[in-house]
Enzyme design. Structure first.
Site, PDB file in Angstrom:
ATOM      1  N   LEU A 116     -85.967  22.637 -15.180  1.00  0.00           N
ATOM      2  CA  LEU A 116     -87.081  22.947 -14.423  1.00  0.00           C
ATOM      3  C   LEU A 116     -87.433  22.416 -13.205  1.00  0.00           C
ATOM      4  CD1 LEU A 116     -89.546  23.376 -17.597  1.00  0.00           C
ATOM      5  CD2 LEU A 116     -88.195  25.171 -16.592  1.00  0.00           C
ATOM      6  N   CYS A 117     -86.313  21.748 -12.703  1.00  0.00           N
ATOM      7  CA  CYS A 117     -86.492  21.005 -11.476  1.00  0.00           C
ATOM      8  C   CYS A 117     -86.440  22.105 -10.384  1.00  0.00           C
ATOM      9  CB  CYS A 117     -85.252  20.188 -11.371  1.00  0.00           C
ATOM     10  SG  CYS A 117     -85.635  18.617 -11.953  1.00  0.00           S
ATOM     11  N   HIS A 118     -87.066  22.015  -9.509  1.00  0.00           N
ATOM     12  CA  HIS A 118     -86.949  22.772  -8.174  1.00  0.00           C
ATOM     13  C   HIS A 118     -85.687  22.383  -7.229  1.00  0.00           C
ATOM     14  CE1 HIS A 118     -91.080  23.376  -9.126  1.00  0.00           C
ATOM     15  NE2 HIS A 118     -90.990  24.575  -8.424  1.00  0.00           N
ATOM     16  N   ASP A 175     -66.509   5.986 -16.367  1.00  0.00           N
ATOM     17  CA  ASP A 175     -65.370   6.937 -16.745  1.00  0.00           C
ATOM     18  C   ASP A 175     -63.933   6.290 -16.013  1.00  0.00           C
ATOM     19  OD1 ASP A 175     -64.045   9.366 -16.967  1.00  0.00           O
ATOM     20  OD2 ASP A 175     -64.022   9.684 -14.976  1.00  0.00           O
ATOM     21  N   MET A 200     -86.474  13.118  -9.495  1.00  0.00           N
ATOM     22  CA  MET A 200     -85.255  13.299 -10.430  1.00  0.00           C
ATOM     23  C   MET A 200     -84.167  13.295  -9.755  1.00  0.00           C
ATOM     24  SD  MET A 200     -86.881  13.783 -13.071  1.00  0.00           S
ATOM     25  CE  MET A 200     -85.370  14.520 -14.003  1.00  0.00           C
ATOM     26  N   GLU A 201     -83.986  13.695  -8.606  1.00  0.00           N
ATOM     27  CA  GLU A 201     -82.963  13.468  -7.672  1.00  0.00           C
ATOM     28  C   GLU A 201     -82.317  11.637  -7.677  1.00  0.00           C
ATOM     29  OE1 GLU A 201     -84.295  17.299  -7.107  1.00  0.00           O
ATOM     30  OE2 GLU A 201     -85.264  15.491  -6.954  1.00  0.00           O
TER      31      GLU A 201
END
Length: 158
Positions: free
Chosen positions: A75-77, A128, A113-114
């Site tokens: 739901l992120c733009h 990793d 969020m970014e």
């Protein structure tokens, strides 16, 4: 407490409408840490990992991830990021590496969020690249430190 904005009146998930929100300069700063064995830390610090520059690759991975956040979080733009920077702080005493990300945009919605996605992916990239010698690494303390811009203005973690 405010209601959750990603649900409509009937409880269905939806993408928040930001069409009427003011376009402002928005900044978010997030952080997180990866802890490892002392030998693994030394390998990363000295840059003699056979796969190459661990922190340089993690930096690029974090930047790439910030640009793909809307593809990962449903739901992120999608945002036009204007700047993303990643800094690593190495702590020999605790054999840990902290990553701090600053993300910026000018638009109708924030970049929290970014910034958080960039931190997670940068730390996962370190994991990793080093897992062949240290599967017990721990990623922790991922959090938002600060956000600014928009109607709610400045917020800082306590």
């Amino acid at each position: 407490m405010n209601k959750l904005t990603h649900f409509d009146e009937s409880g269905q998930a939806h993408m928040v409408n930001v069409g009427d929100k003011a376009s402002t300069h928005r900044v978010a700063i997030a952080t997180g840490t990866i802890s490892m064995l002392p030998d693994t830390f030394t390998m990363v610090q000295e840059g003699n990992h056979k796969k190459g520059d661990v922190l340089g690759i993690a930096r690029i991975a974090g930047i790439q991830a910030s640009k793909k956040t809307a593809d990962l979080i449903p739901l992120c733009h999608p945002l036009a990021l204007t700047h993303v920077s990643l800094d690593f702080q190495l702590d020999q005493k605790t054999s840990s590496i902290s990553c701090q990300v600053k993300a910026e945009t000018t638009g109708p919605t924030g970049v929290e969020m970014e910034a958080l996605t960039a931190v997670q992916v940068a730390l996962l990239t370190i994991y990793d690249m080093c897992k062949a010698v240290d599967r017990g690494m721990v990623i922790s303390d991922v959090k938002l430190l600060e956000k600014s811009g928009g109607k709610s203005g400045l917020w800082k973690a306590k």
